[in-house]
Design an enzyme around this catalytic site. Sequence first.
Site, mmCIF file in Angstrom:
data_model
loop_
_atom_site.group_PDB
_atom_site.id
_atom_site.type_symbol
_atom_site.label_atom_id
_atom_site.label_comp_id
_atom_site.label_asym_id
_atom_site.label_seq_id
_atom_site.Cartn_x
_atom_site.Cartn_y
_atom_site.Cartn_z
ATOM 1 N N ASP A 141 0.758 -1.435 -0.340
ATOM 2 C CA ASP A 141 0.371 0.382 0.011
ATOM 3 C C ASP A 141 0.648 1.414 0.083
ATOM 4 O O ASP A 141 1.888 1.356 0.617
ATOM 5 C CB ASP A 141 -0.739 0.173 1.158
ATOM 6 C CG ASP A 141 -1.327 1.002 1.323
ATOM 7 O OD1 ASP A 141 -2.093 1.320 -0.370
ATOM 8 O OD2 ASP A 141 -3.052 0.747 2.141
ATOM 9 N N ARG A 171 0.447 7.757 -2.805
ATOM 10 C CA ARG A 171 0.483 8.449 -1.931
ATOM 11 C C ARG A 171 1.854 8.877 -1.674
ATOM 12 O O ARG A 171 2.538 10.167 -2.658
ATOM 13 C CB ARG A 171 0.472 8.504 -1.146
ATOM 14 C CG ARG A 171 -0.988 8.712 -0.160
ATOM 15 C CD ARG A 171 -1.400 8.217 1.204
ATOM 16 N NE ARG A 171 -1.893 7.099 1.486
ATOM 17 C CZ ARG A 171 -1.811 5.722 2.087
ATOM 18 N NH1 ARG A 171 -1.086 5.601 3.685
ATOM 19 N NH2 ARG A 171 -2.219 4.069 1.711
ATOM 20 N N TRP A 172 2.768 7.946 -2.203
ATOM 21 C CA TRP A 172 4.344 7.698 -3.331
ATOM 22 C C TRP A 172 4.149 9.384 -4.347
ATOM 23 O O TRP A 172 4.961 9.533 -4.321
ATOM 24 C CB TRP A 172 4.669 7.086 -3.311
ATOM 25 C CG TRP A 172 6.130 6.690 -3.460
ATOM 26 C CD1 TRP A 172 7.352 6.655 -2.765
ATOM 27 C CD2 TRP A 172 7.326 6.580 -4.599
ATOM 28 N NE1 TRP A 172 8.188 6.857 -3.155
ATOM 29 C CE2 TRP A 172 8.315 7.034 -4.507
ATOM 30 C CE3 TRP A 172 6.086 6.826 -5.858
ATOM 31 C CZ2 TRP A 172 9.227 6.759 -5.959
ATOM 32 C CZ3 TRP A 172 7.065 7.201 -7.451
ATOM 33 C CH2 TRP A 172 8.659 7.233 -6.924
ATOM 34 N N ASN A 225 -11.088 -2.828 -5.646
ATOM 35 C CA ASN A 225 -9.987 -2.086 -6.402
ATOM 36 C C ASN A 225 -11.063 -1.885 -8.145
ATOM 37 O O ASN A 225 -10.480 -0.660 -8.022
ATOM 38 C CB ASN A 225 -8.521 -2.544 -6.690
ATOM 39 C CG ASN A 225 -8.149 -2.019 -5.094
ATOM 40 O OD1 ASN A 225 -6.682 -3.082 -5.059
ATOM 41 N ND2 ASN A 225 -8.181 -1.512 -4.216
ATOM 42 N N TRP A 226 -11.546 -2.269 -8.351
ATOM 43 C CA TRP A 226 -12.182 -2.182 -9.202
ATOM 44 C C TRP A 226 -13.036 -1.167 -9.314
ATOM 45 O O TRP A 226 -13.645 -0.417 -10.203
ATOM 46 C CB TRP A 226 -13.176 -4.065 -9.614
ATOM 47 C CG TRP A 226 -12.432 -4.894 -10.546
ATOM 48 C CD1 TRP A 226 -12.692 -5.870 -9.112
ATOM 49 C CD2 TRP A 226 -12.017 -4.741 -11.071
ATOM 50 N NE1 TRP A 226 -11.970 -6.642 -9.505
ATOM 51 C CE2 TRP A 226 -11.486 -6.335 -10.926
ATOM 52 C CE3 TRP A 226 -11.671 -4.385 -12.168
ATOM 53 C CZ2 TRP A 226 -10.668 -7.147 -11.934
ATOM 54 C CZ3 TRP A 226 -10.665 -5.166 -13.364
ATOM 55 C CH2 TRP A 226 -10.569 -6.375 -13.207
ATOM 56 N N ARG A 270 2.188 -4.732 6.540
ATOM 57 C CA ARG A 270 1.498 -3.312 6.312
ATOM 58 C C ARG A 270 2.100 -2.171 6.357
ATOM 59 O O ARG A 270 2.399 -0.855 7.257
ATOM 60 C CB ARG A 270 -0.521 -3.081 6.803
ATOM 61 C CG ARG A 270 -0.845 -2.433 5.257
ATOM 62 C CD ARG A 270 -2.144 -2.074 5.521
ATOM 63 N NE ARG A 270 -2.940 -1.771 4.246
ATOM 64 C CZ ARG A 270 -4.125 -1.313 3.784
ATOM 65 N NH1 ARG A 270 -4.974 -2.144 4.587
ATOM 66 N NH2 ARG A 270 -4.664 -0.631 2.989
HETATM 67 C C1 IPE Z 1 -5.190 -2.696 0.065
HETATM 68 O O1 IPE Z 1 -5.210 -1.199 -0.261
HETATM 69 C C2 IPE Z 1 -5.343 -3.769 -1.071
HETATM 70 C C3 IPE Z 1 -3.709 -4.028 -1.853
HETATM 71 C C4 IPE Z 1 -2.808 -3.566 -1.634
HETATM 72 C C5 IPE Z 1 -3.721 -4.698 -3.210
HETATM 73 P P1 IPE Z 1 -5.998 -0.274 -0.189
HETATM 74 O O2 IPE Z 1 -5.492 1.137 -0.792
HETATM 75 O O3 IPE Z 1 -7.357 -0.598 -1.326
HETATM 76 O O4 IPE Z 1 -7.352 -0.425 1.128
HETATM 77 P P2 IPE Z 1 -7.930 0.203 1.422
HETATM 78 O O5 IPE Z 1 -9.141 1.164 0.677
HETATM 79 O O6 IPE Z 1 -7.119 1.579 1.955
HETATM 80 O O7 IPE Z 1 -8.122 -0.066 2.294
HETATM 81 C C1 IPE Z 2 -1.448 0.227 -3.813
HETATM 82 O O1 IPE Z 2 -1.330 1.572 -3.355
HETATM 83 C C2 IPE Z 2 -2.096 -0.834 -4.489
HETATM 84 C C3 IPE Z 2 -2.954 -0.804 -4.872
HETATM 85 C C4 IPE Z 2 -4.034 -1.351 -4.275
HETATM 86 C C5 IPE Z 2 -2.979 -0.768 -6.280
HETATM 87 P P1 IPE Z 2 -2.227 2.124 -3.642
HETATM 88 O O2 IPE Z 2 -3.222 2.841 -4.527
HETATM 89 O O3 IPE Z 2 -3.448 2.536 -2.495
HETATM 90 O O4 IPE Z 2 -2.027 3.887 -2.853
HETATM 91 P P2 IPE Z 2 -2.413 5.093 -2.030
HETATM 92 O O5 IPE Z 2 -2.671 3.618 -0.538
HETATM 93 O O6 IPE Z 2 -3.617 5.622 -2.589
HETATM 94 O O7 IPE Z 2 -1.458 5.774 -1.824
HETATM 95 MG MG MG Z 3 -4.371 2.155 -0.486
#
Ligand code: IPE
Ligand code: IPE
Ligand code: MG
Length: 249
Positions: free
Chosen positions: A27, A31-32, A75-76, A197
């Site tokens: 995760d 933000r990075w 994530n969809w 995490r």
């Molecule tokens: C969890 O991260 C899913 C993955 C790392 C693939 P998310 O960024 O989707 O989780 P939430 O929405 O912050 O709970």
């Molecule tokens: C995790 O990074 C990767 C996926 C969930 C695909 P994020 O895309 O959730 O990154 P943040 O949490 O928005 O920073």
């Molecule tokens: Mg995230």
Amino acid sequence: MGLFTRKKKDNAPENRPVPRHIAVIMDGNGRWAKKRGLPRKAGHKVGAETFRTIATYCKDIGVQYFTVYAFSTENWKRPQDEVDALMNLFRSYLKEAAETMFERGVAVRVLGDLTVLPEDIRAQIAEVDEIADRLGPDAATASLCINYGGRDEIKNAVRAIAQQVKAGELAPEDITEDTITANLYTAHMPDPDLIIRPSGEIRTSNFLLWQSAYSEYYFTDVLWPDFKTTDLDAAIDNFNNRNRRFGGV
Ligand code: IPE
Ligand code: IPE
Ligand code: MG
């Protein structure tokens, strides 16, 4: 080499006990990227390289299973352009990663409900499996969870078991915890000992719900694209200082 060889420190990375199975909720990619004024997909790209680095390091220090959350069933919901960018990343990355990891002795696997992924990505995952198979069953394994959800996985297991009951192959009273474990995507591996995490969020977000019953969790504010082998060392050291009781005393 002099007459005397230096005695290695007990806590040197190569001498420490390591968990058999480490899992990571990858995760913080978005933000990075935002911090650098880049599009979110740039963070996913760097995060994919971090996976390769940490998976290789896990193999080198003797971790048998490394499992990461790459794309959840939730994530969809993201904007279509981000979902497309992630699918394109899988497209350009999966087979190539499987090949480079093969050279390093790491079997790459993909776990999740793959039935709804684009056809070309599914075909690539079949090739990834073939590459991993060539390393044999004892190889260190790095698994990417794609379209993975813990509840979805348990639902699918329940469906598969119900089918066996309906077909008269299994009596309801013969369903055990092991029956459920055997019907999960992770059937062939032990439960994760340590789940990491990064990015400061303190929740599971539907990752390995059944398998994490007695996992140790480790949270860090480091964003996944910034995650280094030294961050993994810190998580392992922390894990090694814990007392796992599994309900005992
Ligand atoms: C969890 O991260 C899913 C993955 C790392 C693939 P998310 O960024 O989707 O989780 P939430 O929405 O912050 O709970
Ligand atoms: C995790 O990074 C990767 C996926 C969930 C695909 P994020 O895309 O959730 O990154 P943040 O949490 O928005 O920073
Ligand atoms: Mg995230």
